[in-house]
Scaffold this motif. Structure first.
Motif, PDB file in Angstrom:
ATOM      1  N   LEU A 298      35.765  -8.963  66.835  1.00  0.00           N
ATOM      2  CA  LEU A 298      34.400  -8.474  66.629  1.00  0.00           C
ATOM      3  C   LEU A 298      34.188  -7.257  67.512  1.00  0.00           C
ATOM      4  CD1 LEU A 298      33.006 -12.025  66.813  1.00  0.00           C
ATOM      5  CD2 LEU A 298      32.970 -10.608  64.760  1.00  0.00           C
ATOM      6  N   LEU A 299      33.592  -6.251  66.947  1.00  0.00           N
ATOM      7  CA  LEU A 299      33.325  -5.028  67.683  1.00  0.00           C
ATOM      8  C   LEU A 299      31.823  -4.850  67.804  1.00  0.00           C
ATOM      9  CD1 LEU A 299      35.307  -2.261  68.318  1.00  0.00           C
ATOM     10  CD2 LEU A 299      33.383  -1.404  67.033  1.00  0.00           C
ATOM     11  N   GLY A 300      31.365  -4.624  69.013  1.00  0.00           N
ATOM     12  CA  GLY A 300      29.957  -4.369  69.261  1.00  0.00           C
ATOM     13  C   GLY A 300      29.722  -2.884  69.432  1.00  0.00           C
ATOM     14  N   ARG A 301      28.746  -2.394  68.720  1.00  0.00           N
ATOM     15  CA  ARG A 301      28.343  -0.993  68.861  1.00  0.00           C
ATOM     16  C   ARG A 301      26.938  -0.983  69.455  1.00  0.00           C
ATOM     17  NH1 ARG A 301      31.771  -0.898  64.581  1.00  0.00           N
ATOM     18  NH2 ARG A 301      33.174   0.898  64.442  1.00  0.00           N
ATOM     19  N   TYR A 302      26.765  -0.115  70.431  1.00  0.00           N
ATOM     20  CA  TYR A 302      25.458   0.046  71.062  1.00  0.00           C
ATOM     21  C   TYR A 302      24.937   1.410  70.664  1.00  0.00           C
ATOM     22  CZ  TYR A 302      21.826  -0.070  74.635  1.00  0.00           C
ATOM     23  OH  TYR A 302      20.611  -0.067  75.296  1.00  0.00           O
ATOM     24  N   GLY A 303      23.871   1.412  69.903  1.00  0.00           N
ATOM     25  CA  GLY A 303      23.359   2.670  69.386  1.00  0.00           C
ATOM     26  C   GLY A 303      24.370   3.371  68.496  1.00  0.00           C
ATOM     27  N   GLY A 304      25.201   2.585  67.826  1.00  0.00           N
ATOM     28  CA  GLY A 304      26.201   3.124  66.909  1.00  0.00           C
ATOM     29  C   GLY A 304      27.535   3.478  67.543  1.00  0.00           C
ATOM     30  N   VAL A 305      27.634   3.410  68.858  1.00  0.00           N
ATOM     31  CA  VAL A 305      28.859   3.789  69.565  1.00  0.00           C
ATOM     32  C   VAL A 305      29.622   2.528  69.976  1.00  0.00           C
ATOM     33  CG1 VAL A 305      29.757   4.986  71.609  1.00  0.00           C
ATOM     34  CG2 VAL A 305      27.749   5.878  70.414  1.00  0.00           C
ATOM     35  N   PRO A 306      30.946   2.454  69.714  1.00  0.00           N
ATOM     36  CA  PRO A 306      31.708   1.276  70.134  1.00  0.00           C
ATOM     37  C   PRO A 306      31.531   1.022  71.627  1.00  0.00           C
ATOM     38  CG  PRO A 306      33.043   2.626  68.692  1.00  0.00           C
ATOM     39  CD  PRO A 306      31.802   3.424  69.020  1.00  0.00           C
ATOM     40  N   GLY A 307      31.089  -0.198  71.955  1.00  0.00           N
ATOM     41  CA  GLY A 307      30.795  -0.508  73.346  1.00  0.00           C
ATOM     42  C   GLY A 307      31.362  -1.800  73.861  1.00  0.00           C
ATOM     43  N   GLY A 308      31.902  -2.653  72.978  1.00  0.00           N
ATOM     44  CA  GLY A 308      32.439  -3.921  73.438  1.00  0.00           C
ATOM     45  C   GLY A 308      33.128  -4.665  72.323  1.00  0.00           C
TER      46      GLY A 308
ATOM     47  N   ARG B  49      32.051  -2.145  77.786  1.00  0.00           N
ATOM     48  CA  ARG B  49      32.296  -0.938  78.584  1.00  0.00           C
ATOM     49  C   ARG B  49      31.348  -0.895  79.773  1.00  0.00           C
ATOM     50  NH1 ARG B  49      33.633   3.202  73.657  1.00  0.00           N
ATOM     51  NH2 ARG B  49      35.892   3.060  73.958  1.00  0.00           N
ATOM     52  N   GLU B  50      31.859  -0.406  80.875  1.00  0.00           N
ATOM     53  CA  GLU B  50      31.132  -0.444  82.139  1.00  0.00           C
ATOM     54  C   GLU B  50      29.720   0.136  82.043  1.00  0.00           C
ATOM     55  OE1 GLU B  50      31.748   0.618  86.844  1.00  0.00           O
ATOM     56  OE2 GLU B  50      33.271   1.239  85.405  1.00  0.00           O
ATOM     57  N   GLY B  51      29.537   1.258  81.432  1.00  0.00           N
ATOM     58  CA  GLY B  51      28.223   1.884  81.342  1.00  0.00           C
ATOM     59  C   GLY B  51      27.225   1.134  80.475  1.00  0.00           C
ATOM     60  N   LEU B  52      27.698   0.151  79.724  1.00  0.00           N
ATOM     61  CA  LEU B  52      26.812  -0.607  78.831  1.00  0.00           C
ATOM     62  C   LEU B  52      26.579  -2.039  79.317  1.00  0.00           C
ATOM     63  CD1 LEU B  52      28.194   0.639  75.405  1.00  0.00           C
ATOM     64  CD2 LEU B  52      26.150   1.395  76.640  1.00  0.00           C
ATOM     65  N   ARG B  53      27.146  -2.388  80.438  1.00  0.00           N
ATOM     66  CA  ARG B  53      26.943  -3.738  80.968  1.00  0.00           C
ATOM     67  C   ARG B  53      25.503  -3.917  81.405  1.00  0.00           C
ATOM     68  NH1 ARG B  53      32.762  -3.651  84.037  1.00  0.00           N
ATOM     69  NH2 ARG B  53      33.932  -3.592  82.077  1.00  0.00           N
ATOM     70  N   GLY B  54      25.003  -5.128  81.231  1.00  0.00           N
ATOM     71  CA  GLY B  54      23.615  -5.409  81.586  1.00  0.00           C
ATOM     72  C   GLY B  54      22.635  -5.100  80.470  1.00  0.00           C
ATOM     73  N   LYS B  55      23.132  -4.748  79.304  1.00  0.00           N
ATOM     74  CA  LYS B  55      22.270  -4.414  78.164  1.00  0.00           C
ATOM     75  C   LYS B  55      22.324  -5.486  77.069  1.00  0.00           C
ATOM     76  CE  LYS B  55      22.678   0.549  78.976  1.00  0.00           C
ATOM     77  NZ  LYS B  55      21.370   0.730  79.580  1.00  0.00           N
ATOM     78  N   GLY B  56      22.831  -6.682  77.414  1.00  0.00           N
ATOM     79  CA  GLY B  56      22.811  -7.803  76.481  1.00  0.00           C
ATOM     80  C   GLY B  56      23.976  -7.889  75.520  1.00  0.00           C
ATOM     81  N   GLY B  57      24.968  -7.040  75.666  1.00  0.00           N
ATOM     82  CA  GLY B  57      26.085  -7.049  74.723  1.00  0.00           C
ATOM     83  C   GLY B  57      26.993  -8.255  74.848  1.00  0.00           C
ATOM     84  N   ALA B  58      27.327  -8.658  76.071  1.00  0.00           N
ATOM     85  CA  ALA B  58      28.282  -9.763  76.248  1.00  0.00           C
ATOM     86  C   ALA B  58      27.782 -11.068  75.623  1.00  0.00           C
ATOM     87  CB  ALA B  58      28.629  -9.944  77.719  1.00  0.00           C
ATOM     88  N   PRO B  59      26.546 -11.497  75.873  1.00  0.00           N
ATOM     89  CA  PRO B  59      26.099 -12.738  75.226  1.00  0.00           C
ATOM     90  C   PRO B  59      26.084 -12.631  73.699  1.00  0.00           C
ATOM     91  CG  PRO B  59      24.555 -12.099  76.961  1.00  0.00           C
ATOM     92  CD  PRO B  59      25.547 -10.993  76.815  1.00  0.00           C
ATOM     93  N   ARG B  60      25.751 -11.461  73.187  1.00  0.00           N
ATOM     94  CA  ARG B  60      25.746 -11.283  71.730  1.00  0.00           C
ATOM     95  C   ARG B  60      27.173 -11.351  71.170  1.00  0.00           C
ATOM     96  NH1 ARG B  60      21.301  -7.926  73.194  1.00  0.00           N
ATOM     97  NH2 ARG B  60      19.441  -8.473  72.012  1.00  0.00           N
ATOM     98  N   LEU B  61      28.115 -10.732  71.876  1.00  0.00           N
ATOM     99  CA  LEU B  61      29.512 -10.783  71.427  1.00  0.00           C
ATOM    100  C   LEU B  61      30.042 -12.205  71.450  1.00  0.00           C
ATOM    101  CD1 LEU B  61      30.738  -7.559  73.201  1.00  0.00           C
ATOM    102  CD2 LEU B  61      31.023  -8.024  70.750  1.00  0.00           C
ATOM    103  N   VAL B  62      29.765 -12.946  72.517  1.00  0.00           N
ATOM    104  CA  VAL B  62      30.231 -14.333  72.600  1.00  0.00           C
ATOM    105  C   VAL B  62      29.573 -15.171  71.497  1.00  0.00           C
ATOM    106  CG1 VAL B  62      30.286 -16.431  74.014  1.00  0.00           C
ATOM    107  CG2 VAL B  62      30.830 -14.209  75.050  1.00  0.00           C
ATOM    108  N   GLY B  63      28.280 -14.981  71.273  1.00  0.00           N
ATOM    109  CA  GLY B  63      27.598 -15.720  70.202  1.00  0.00           C
ATOM    110  C   GLY B  63      28.196 -15.423  68.837  1.00  0.00           C
TER     111      GLY B  63
END
Length: 179
Positions: free
Chosen positions: A80-90, A110-124
């Motif tokens: 699964l690939l997470g994009r933040y604002g359309g940019v690959p981020g996790g 990615r380091e600059g995107l940590r703390g923006k809720g991506g990790a829990p969404r990716l795990v879910g």
């Protein structure tokens, strides 16, 4: 001639970027770039902690080539690939180990995107993918120095358990029922 004063155009507030998470071929350019970043970070952290140096570039290339992620492709896995604002981020990967057990792997933001809720969404999203594959529980392993990962998994309902593999880099093992 009369002129009407003009009011400067006011810009409407823009919504902050959001995460979108979708399946991605393990060998896509975006997936390969995230895998390289992930592997470089965790490898460098290990070598700096244990040997006081960064990963040797030749070793990094060998390991990346040796673990391309084919096990994260359907029918037995999913990347699964997470994009933040359309940019690959996790990313996050899941692979079916047996009829009821899936393994969570390659969870990375990615380091600059940590703390923006991506990790829990990716795990879910990985948990949902595991359920789709027929899994009723998820397992994972991680290292002691990856304290952020251990805190994330505990926060998401994973509990530490006995070892389920003999990986030389695994120091903590987790499990979670998928209901």
């Amino acid at each position: 001639m009369t002129t009407t004063p003009t009011t400067p155009a006011t810009s409407l507030p823009t919504a902050p970027p959001t995460w979108s998470i979708v399946p991605e071929p393990f060998d896509s350019a975006a997936a390969a770039a995230l895998w390289r970043e992930y592997y470089t970070e965790v490898s460098d952290r290990w070598y700096l902690l244990h040997e006081g140096r960064r990963t040797d570039p030749a070793e990094l290339e060998r390991e990346i080539a040796a673990h391309p992620g084919a096990d994260l492709a359907p029918p037995g896995g999913q990347l699964l690939l997470g994009r933040y604002g359309g940019v690959p981020g996790g990313c996050a990967g899941v692979r079916l180990l047996d009829a009821g057990t899936a393994e969570l792997t390659r969870v990375f933001v990615r380091e600059g995107l940590r703390g923006k809720g991506g990790a829990p969404r990716l795990v879910g999203a990985a948990e949902d993918a595991a359920r789709t594959l027929g899994a009723t529980r998820m397992i994972l392993d991680t290292r002691g120095d990856l304290v952020e990962a251990r805190a994330l998994y505990a926060r998401l309902g994973y509990r530490e358990t006995e070892p389920h593999n003999n990986s030389p880099y695994a120091e903590h093992w987790f499990t979670k029922p998928l209901r």
